[in-house]
Structures are given as C-alpha cells and as structure tokens.
Design a protein around this motif. Structure first.
Motif, PDB file in Angstrom:
ATOM      1  N   PRO A   1      -6.247   7.538   2.216  1.00 23.33           N
ATOM      2  CA  PRO A   1      -7.263   7.746   1.224  1.00 23.33           C
ATOM      3  C   PRO A   1      -7.124   6.616   0.090  1.00 23.33           C
ATOM      4  N   SER A   2      -8.003   6.280  -0.140  1.00 22.81           N
ATOM      5  CA  SER A   2      -7.910   5.208  -1.530  1.00 22.81           C
ATOM      6  C   SER A   2      -7.751   5.809  -2.674  1.00 22.81           C
ATOM      7  N   ILE A   3      -8.305   7.139  -2.783  1.00 22.24           N
ATOM      8  CA  ILE A   3      -8.218   7.791  -4.223  1.00 22.24           C
ATOM      9  C   ILE A   3      -6.927   8.166  -4.671  1.00 22.24           C
ATOM     10  N   VAL A   4      -6.011   8.204  -3.272  1.00 25.85           N
ATOM     11  CA  VAL A   4      -4.549   8.637  -3.452  1.00 25.85           C
ATOM     12  C   VAL A   4      -3.949   7.598  -4.088  1.00 25.85           C
ATOM     13  N   LEU A   5      -4.299   6.046  -3.494  1.00 24.82           N
ATOM     14  CA  LEU A   5      -3.613   4.996  -3.987  1.00 24.82           C
ATOM     15  C   LEU A   5      -3.916   4.890  -5.399  1.00 24.82           C
ATOM     16  N   GLY A   6      -5.134   5.350  -5.702  1.00 17.89           N
ATOM     17  CA  GLY A   6      -5.482   5.173  -7.304  1.00 17.89           C
ATOM     18  C   GLY A   6      -4.651   6.223  -8.008  1.00 17.89           C
ATOM     19  N   LEU A   7      -4.394   7.228  -7.691  1.00 16.69           N
ATOM     20  CA  LEU A   7      -3.578   8.128  -8.189  1.00 16.69           C
ATOM     21  C   LEU A   7      -2.024   7.514  -8.316  1.00 16.69           C
ATOM     22  N   PHE A   8      -1.665   6.889  -7.331  1.00 19.65           N
ATOM     23  CA  PHE A   8      -0.030   6.481  -7.351  1.00 19.65           C
ATOM     24  C   PHE A   8      -0.014   5.259  -8.610  1.00 19.65           C
ATOM     25  N   VAL A   9      -1.177   4.392  -8.371  1.00 21.66           N
ATOM     26  CA  VAL A   9      -1.090   3.266  -9.537  1.00 21.66           C
ATOM     27  C   VAL A   9      -1.262   4.073 -10.929  1.00 21.66           C
ATOM     28  N   TYR A  10      -2.009   5.102 -10.947  1.00 26.84           N
ATOM     29  CA  TYR A  10      -2.062   5.717 -12.278  1.00 26.84           C
ATOM     30  C   TYR A  10      -0.584   6.334 -12.704  1.00 26.84           C
ATOM     31  N   VAL A  11       0.146   7.004 -11.653  1.00 23.37           N
ATOM     32  CA  VAL A  11       1.360   7.355 -12.194  1.00 23.37           C
ATOM     33  C   VAL A  11       2.461   6.372 -12.398  1.00 23.37           C
ATOM     34  N   ILE A  12       2.412   5.169 -11.602  1.00 22.20           N
ATOM     35  CA  ILE A  12       3.430   4.087 -11.790  1.00 22.20           C
ATOM     36  C   ILE A  12       3.034   2.999 -12.768  1.00 22.20           C
ATOM     37  N   VAL A  13       1.708   2.713 -12.979  1.00 26.12           N
ATOM     38  CA  VAL A  13       1.276   1.779 -13.890  1.00 26.12           C
ATOM     39  C   VAL A  13       0.727   2.192 -15.449  1.00 26.12           C
ATOM     40  N   VAL A  14      -0.189   3.286 -15.050  1.00 26.91           N
ATOM     41  CA  VAL A  14      -0.929   3.519 -16.328  1.00 26.91           C
ATOM     42  C   VAL A  14      -0.157   4.291 -17.148  1.00 26.91           C
ATOM     43  N   LEU A  15       0.531   5.251 -16.710  1.00 31.72           N
ATOM     44  CA  LEU A  15       1.237   6.187 -17.514  1.00 31.72           C
ATOM     45  C   LEU A  15       2.508   5.532 -18.067  1.00 31.72           C
ATOM     46  N   PRO A  16       3.401   4.911 -17.295  1.00 33.88           N
ATOM     47  CA  PRO A  16       4.218   4.078 -18.129  1.00 33.88           C
ATOM     48  C   PRO A  16       3.928   2.925 -19.057  1.00 33.88           C
ATOM     49  N   MET A  17       2.900   2.467 -18.939  1.00 32.98           N
ATOM     50  CA  MET A  17       2.118   1.413 -19.832  1.00 32.98           C
ATOM     51  C   MET A  17       1.791   2.358 -21.199  1.00 32.98           C
ATOM     52  N   THR A  18       1.266   3.425 -20.683  1.00 27.21           N
ATOM     53  CA  THR A  18       0.830   4.259 -22.011  1.00 27.21           C
ATOM     54  C   THR A  18       1.815   4.528 -23.038  1.00 27.21           C
ATOM     55  N   SER A  19       3.019   4.938 -22.321  1.00 20.38           N
ATOM     56  CA  SER A  19       4.206   5.618 -23.014  1.00 20.38           C
ATOM     57  C   SER A  19       4.906   4.428 -23.608  1.00 20.38           C
ATOM     58  N   ILE A  20       5.109   3.186 -23.063  1.00 22.73           N
ATOM     59  CA  ILE A  20       5.697   2.124 -23.428  1.00 22.73           C
ATOM     60  C   ILE A  20       4.887   1.679 -25.060  1.00 22.73           C
ATOM     61  N   THR A  21       3.525   1.783 -24.758  1.00 27.76           N
ATOM     62  CA  THR A  21       2.931   0.637 -25.912  1.00 27.76           C
ATOM     63  C   THR A  21       2.364   1.809 -27.094  1.00 27.76           C
TER      64      THR A  21
ATOM     65  N   VAL B   1      -3.605  -3.708  -9.168  1.00 28.58           N
ATOM     66  CA  VAL B   1      -2.780  -3.509  -8.409  1.00 28.58           C
ATOM     67  C   VAL B   1      -3.153  -2.179  -7.389  1.00 28.58           C
ATOM     68  N   ALA B   2      -3.927  -1.434  -7.628  1.00 31.84           N
ATOM     69  CA  ALA B   2      -4.439  -0.395  -6.960  1.00 31.84           C
ATOM     70  C   ALA B   2      -5.241  -1.006  -5.568  1.00 31.84           C
ATOM     71  N   LEU B   3      -6.201  -1.865  -5.965  1.00 34.50           N
ATOM     72  CA  LEU B   3      -7.033  -2.570  -4.995  1.00 34.50           C
ATOM     73  C   LEU B   3      -6.066  -3.624  -4.208  1.00 34.50           C
ATOM     74  N   ALA B   4      -5.061  -4.158  -4.709  1.00 36.10           N
ATOM     75  CA  ALA B   4      -3.898  -5.009  -3.834  1.00 36.10           C
ATOM     76  C   ALA B   4      -3.243  -4.099  -2.718  1.00 36.10           C
ATOM     77  N   LEU B   5      -3.230  -2.744  -3.059  1.00 34.94           N
ATOM     78  CA  LEU B   5      -2.555  -1.674  -2.125  1.00 34.94           C
ATOM     79  C   LEU B   5      -3.564  -1.537  -0.959  1.00 34.94           C
ATOM     80  N   ILE B   6      -4.971  -1.725  -1.353  1.00 33.05           N
ATOM     81  CA  ILE B   6      -5.753  -1.569  -0.147  1.00 33.05           C
ATOM     82  C   ILE B   6      -6.016  -2.678   0.436  1.00 33.05           C
ATOM     83  N   GLY B   7      -5.670  -3.786   0.117  1.00 38.91           N
ATOM     84  CA  GLY B   7      -5.950  -5.190   0.737  1.00 38.91           C
ATOM     85  C   GLY B   7      -4.570  -5.417   1.618  1.00 38.91           C
ATOM     86  N   LEU B   8      -3.442  -5.018   1.063  1.00 41.80           N
ATOM     87  CA  LEU B   8      -2.251  -5.451   1.583  1.00 41.80           C
ATOM     88  C   LEU B   8      -1.967  -5.031   3.288  1.00 41.80           C
ATOM     89  N   PRO B   9      -2.222  -3.945   3.501  1.00 36.85           N
ATOM     90  CA  PRO B   9      -2.402  -3.731   4.964  1.00 36.85           C
ATOM     91  C   PRO B   9      -3.101  -4.596   6.052  1.00 36.85           C
TER      92      PRO B   9
END
Lengths: 324, 288
Positions: B115-135, B148-156
C-alpha cells in the motif's frame, strides 16, 4: 631458460588480474548493497510504522483493537471502524471482481478471435494504469450520484425487503458508502486478477485441453473441469494479489466512503477505511492522534504483507510446475 | 439430442455469453472513466492552466503543481533508477539461484503491491520527522521527502524489469566475453546492460508511469504548496495532491480545474504505459 629472469618480468598481467578482481569485488558489493535496500525498504516500513505508532500500539493495545470509538477530541482511538470498513469494502470488491475477471480471462484466452485478444487485453490492463485519484474523482462526481439515483433505491426496494439479508441494503440512498467504495475497488482490481488468470490459463498444456475436447467436452467444461483445476493455486494467488491491492488502496475510496467511524449493518451507509482515515486526518493530527494513525498504517502493512505473501507463494507454485 | 446433451450445450452457451458480458463490463468502465475525464477536463484546459499558480484559484491555474510534479517525479526517478538497475543486476547476474536472491525477489514482488500510503508514512517517519527535529521545524515536509516516497514506489518496478531483461540475454554472450578475459563488472556494464538497454529503459519508463499518478505517499511528505517552489527542501505542490485538494473543495469552479489536472495526468500516464507496451510487445515479458 635462465631462472633468474622470471621474477624480473614486469608481470603486468598479474597486476591487471589483481586489479580486475578488486574491481569485481567492489562492483559486486555495490550491487549487493542496492539489492539489500529492497529488503531494507520493507523492514523499514514495518519498523518505522511500529515505532511511530508505539504509543497507541503498546500503550492502549486492547482499546485500539477492540473498541470502535474514534474520538480525537476525547483522545479515544478505537480502530474497529476503519478495520471493519477496510475488510468489508475489500470483500465486496473481491466478490464482484473475481467472477468478472474470470469471465474476462476466459473470453480472452478461449473465446475471442485472435485479432481481438491483444487490443481487448491492453484495454483491460489500461484500467490498472489509470491513477487511483482519477478513480476517486470519477467515483465522487459521477458514480456516487449514479448509485444514489439509479442503483441504491432499487436495491433497497428489492433486496432490502428480504428477511435477514435485507438489513444489508436498508437505509437512505446516499450514494456514498461501503457498497459504492467496494464497487470502485472492484473495478480497480479487475485488471490485476484477470491478467494473472489469463496468464496462468495460457500455461495449461494444449494436449490436456485437446484430450478433453476429443472426448467431446464443451468449451465451458474444458475451462471449468480441466483448466481451472490445473491452475487452481495460481488463480487463488491472483485473487489474493487483487485482495492485497484492495486492502491498501487509498485515493479511490477516500472520496466515496463518506468518512464515518460508525459500524453499521447496511452496506449503503457511509463508513471509513484504514487508508482513508490516514489520508483524511494525518495532516491535522498531533500527538496521540498521529500515533494512532501511524499504528493504523502498521496494521494495514502487516495485513497486506500477509495477504501478498500468500499470493506470491501460490503464484510461485505454478511457475515451479511450469519449469518441470 | 438427449436431455443431458441439451443441458451441457445450454450451460456452455450461457457461460460463454456471461464471459463476453464480463469483458463488456470491464471495457464499459474503462470507456466511462476515460470519457468523463476527457470531456470534463478538456473544457478547463487553457493557457492559464500552465501559467497561473494555485494561490489564485479563480484564475484557474496549476502551473506550480505541474512544475512541482515534474521536479518531484524527476528526482524520484533519479533516486530509484540507479538503485533499481543495480539491484536488478545483482539478482540476475550474481544471485540468480541463490537463497538471498530468491528472498529479495520475493520481497520485491511484495513491495510492488504494498500500500502506497504506508510507504508515505514510512518516509514521514524516516525523513520528515528527523528533518523537523534537526532544523528545529524550519524544514519539515519537503520535495525531497516526496521524491523518496515516490522512489520507493518506482524501485520494485525497475528491479523486476532489469532482473527479467538481463535474464533474457543469452548465456553465450556472457561466455564469449568472459573467454576474452574481460572482468565481470565490465561484462555486466558494457555487454549485458548494453544488450538489454532498451528493456531496462522501458522498466524506468514503466516506473515513471507508476509513480507519476500516486497521491497518497505525497500527502504527508511533499505536502503541497500554493506558490511556485523549486527548492529541494521546500514544501512542493504536485498535480495529484492539488487535484485531491480541489476535489475536496465545495466550489464547483475548483472541480473544473481538478478535472483539467486529472486529464493531464491521465494522458501522461496512459501515453507512457502504451509506449512501454509497444516496447514490451517485442520483448514478450510479463510486467504486471
């Protein structure tokens, strides 16, 4: 030959062989790292949603999984409503899509004249290429009014009057709701199921079919009694593949479900699903609410993973058979 | 004719008719959806669609969403194409029969329909959240996260086509090259990848067609933006997300713009997948 002259040689070929071997090792390592990224992506998706939803998944496990009260204002997150909606819409989709996909696969592999097969198969597969947001828009602006005006009043008037199953078709013809979402999902997964079925039907050995025809079987009997039993596991695999798609689909159902957390018997009533709850609420959610939505994502991931795993295992069994 | 023959004959006719009807149902839905998209979209397509931005919705523009989609999709392809091609090469050339290879191939097939929405959540947790706290919150949602989220969909998609395409290259080509003493990496890059170049390129186009229409993973990664944005770390509008927002809007004028955007995406995606199909028709490889 003088023995001392040997070590004095430049040994360029040796150096070259060493360099090549080193490059080969590095190349192989890079490739392997990339391949492992695929593994990592899946593990990461599971781990990160588990981590993001830990507050609700571990803090309120029981409440999350067994109650249906979803109320961000009072900080109550019972996930039964979305779980129910996801399951019921997917079941409706499968029930509608499987016979139609079977019909399409049968038509394309046995009935249609050969000049018609490729264009029709391409057209059906194009259904899978249409972005899901387009399904959502079409569903909301075109299909919902169509259901409300033409289909649901008739369903209530006929099936709704029957004992027992009548409750499923009771209620106002809103157009929005579980049934409409199920039908839209069915249209979306038909191309997946039918193309798998068509593909596996083509693996049935011709002599098996010809033997059956020689014994006087009709086309239908060959399909039902010879081809279907021969390809059973792969056909089930294809159905599970479609189910996996239906469970995780977001944009197509978000608009047409009606976004209601109540669990109701009637299929004509609005509902919600895991994916549409996440899509609708995530950007406004903070704290526990956000954690609850990520926890929903984790549930969805686990369920679809299991379904897709079954699908691939079933499909793989056929390819092994093919190899023998 | 005895009763049993008549019954078998009748069953056959009924079943075959039903299967024809099933095909018609499928085709009807395709025609219905395409017709609606084209007829409603075409009326709102005009010059303003490509020149005005979504901040002034009454002007009927999607310019920032179109640019955003192009940038995000391009970035996504730049991320997933090299990784996917290399991973697919590993599966085909180094792990064709190994256990690790079959595990990765199996999981890649699952990722293909995850499910693409779960991949979106995944990227939210590993990219968006860390970026928010770093900056400290100055960067949160970003075009990069969306890519990155779309790349995960194209990758397979790319992994699978590359794997299949390389497996189609005849073994004699490998043996001929190796017998000349060429190292394996050179063989792979200069012989095998060249031999299956068009197939691999098709896989990349297929991935583009797949990820260009995705909405769900972008909702909480690239987010959306009513103004023109070019920065990697800016919130960025995209066609699917703008369509989503406009569809949710009660104003019918917005719906017209949403249909115009829908038409653009649909034409793009269908043209791509028909194009790749033409390639594939020659290659005869399954690509569901």
């Amino acid at each position: 030959m003088n023995a001392t002259s040997l070590p004095a040689e430049p040994r360029e070929s040796d150096q070259r062989a060493q360099r090549d071997a080193r490059h080969d090792r590095i190349f192989r390592l890079i490739l392997k790292a990339c391949a492992l990224l695929v593994l990592l992506a899946l593990l990461g998706a599971a781990a990160s949603t588990l981590w993001g939803g830990r507050e609700v998944l571990f803090g309120h496990t029981w409440e999350f999984l067994t109650t249906s009260d979803w109320n961000p204002v009072e900080n109550k997150y019972g996930a039964l409503g979305p779980i129910f909606g996801t399951l019921v819409t997917s079941i409706i989709a499968i029930v509608l899509a499987v016979p139609i996909s079977f019909g399409i696969a049968l038509f394309l592999s046995e009935i249609a004249p050969s000049w018609l097969r490729t264009p029709v198969a391409t057209a059906i597969e194009l259904l899978a290429a249409i972005p899901s947001i387009i399904y959502g828009m079409w569903g909301l602006f075109v299909f919902v009014p169509f259901m409300a005006d033409h289909v649901e009043p008739k369903l209530s008037a006929t099936l709704g009057q029957l004992p027992i199953i009548g409750a499923l078709f009771d209620g106002p013809p809103l157009g929005l709701g579980i049934l409409t979402a199920g039908i839209v999902l069915a249209v979306m997964i038909i191309p997946f199921i039918s193309s798998v079925m068509r593909e596996v039907f083509q693996t049935v050995p011709t002599r098996l079919k010809e033997s059956a025809y020689a014994l006087g079987s009709t086309k239908w009997e060959v399909v039902w009694d010879i081809m279907l039993p021969y390809t059973r596991s792969a056909v089930i695999g294809g159905i599970f593949l479609g189910l996996g798609r239906a469970l995780g689909e977001t944009m197509a159902v978000t608009f047409v479900l009606g976004n209601s957390y109540d669990i109701q018997a009637s299929l004509l009533m609005p509902g919600t699903s895991i994916s549409s709850s996440i899509a609708n609420e995530f950007n406004e959610a903070v704290g526990t609410h956000r954690s609850a939505l990520i926890a929903l994502g984790f549930l969805l991931f686990v369920v679809t993973f299991i379904v897709l795993m079954i699908a691939r295992l079933m499909l793989r069994r056929l390819s092994r058979k093919e190899g023998n | 004719m005895s009763a049993i023959y008549r019954r078998r004959y009748a069953t056959n006719i009924i079943a075959l008719t039903l299967s024809g009807i099933a095909t018609l149902i499928g085709l009807t839905f395709l025609a219905w959806i395409l017709w609606i998209t084209i007829s409603r979209g075409i009326s709102a397509v005009g010059v303003p669609l490509f020149t005005k931005i979504t901040a002034y919705a009454d002007q009927g523009g999607l310019a920032n969403a179109i640019v955003g989609s192009m940038l995000i999709d391009l970035m996504a392809i730049l991320i997933c194409a090299p990784i996917g091609v290399l991973a697919g090469t590993y599966l085909a050339e180094y792990a064709r029969r190994t256990k690790l290879g079959s595990v990765i191939r199996f999981l890649n097939d699952i990722l293909l329909s995850a499910p693409s929405i779960v991949l979106g959540l995944f990227v939210y947790v590993i990219v968006v959240l860390p970026m928010t706290s770093i900056t400290n919150g100055s960067v949160s949602f970003s075009a990069f996260a969306g890519a990155v989220a779309l790349a995960l969909i194209g990758l397979p998609v790319i992994v699978r086509t590359t794997d299949e395409m390389l497996q189609l290259v005849p073994g004699t080509l490998r043996e001929a090259a190796l017998s000349l003493g060429i190292p394996q990496w050179k063989l792979t890059v200069q012989v095998l990848m060249r031999a299956s170049g068009s197939g691999i390129a098709t896989g990349v186009l297929l991935a583009l067609a797949r990820l260009a229409g995705e909405t769900a993973p972008l909702l909480f990664t690239a987010f959306g933006n009513n103004y023109m944005a070019y920065g990697l770390l800016d919130k960025m509008a995209s066609l699917p997300v703008s369509i989503y927002q406009y569809t949710n809007d009660p104003n019918p004028a917005m719906h017209a713009i949403a249909w115009a955007g829908a038409l653009l995406i649909t034409l793009f995606v269908l043209a791509l997948s028909l194009l790749t199909r033409l390639f594939f028709a020659r290659k005869k490889v399954n690509h569901d």
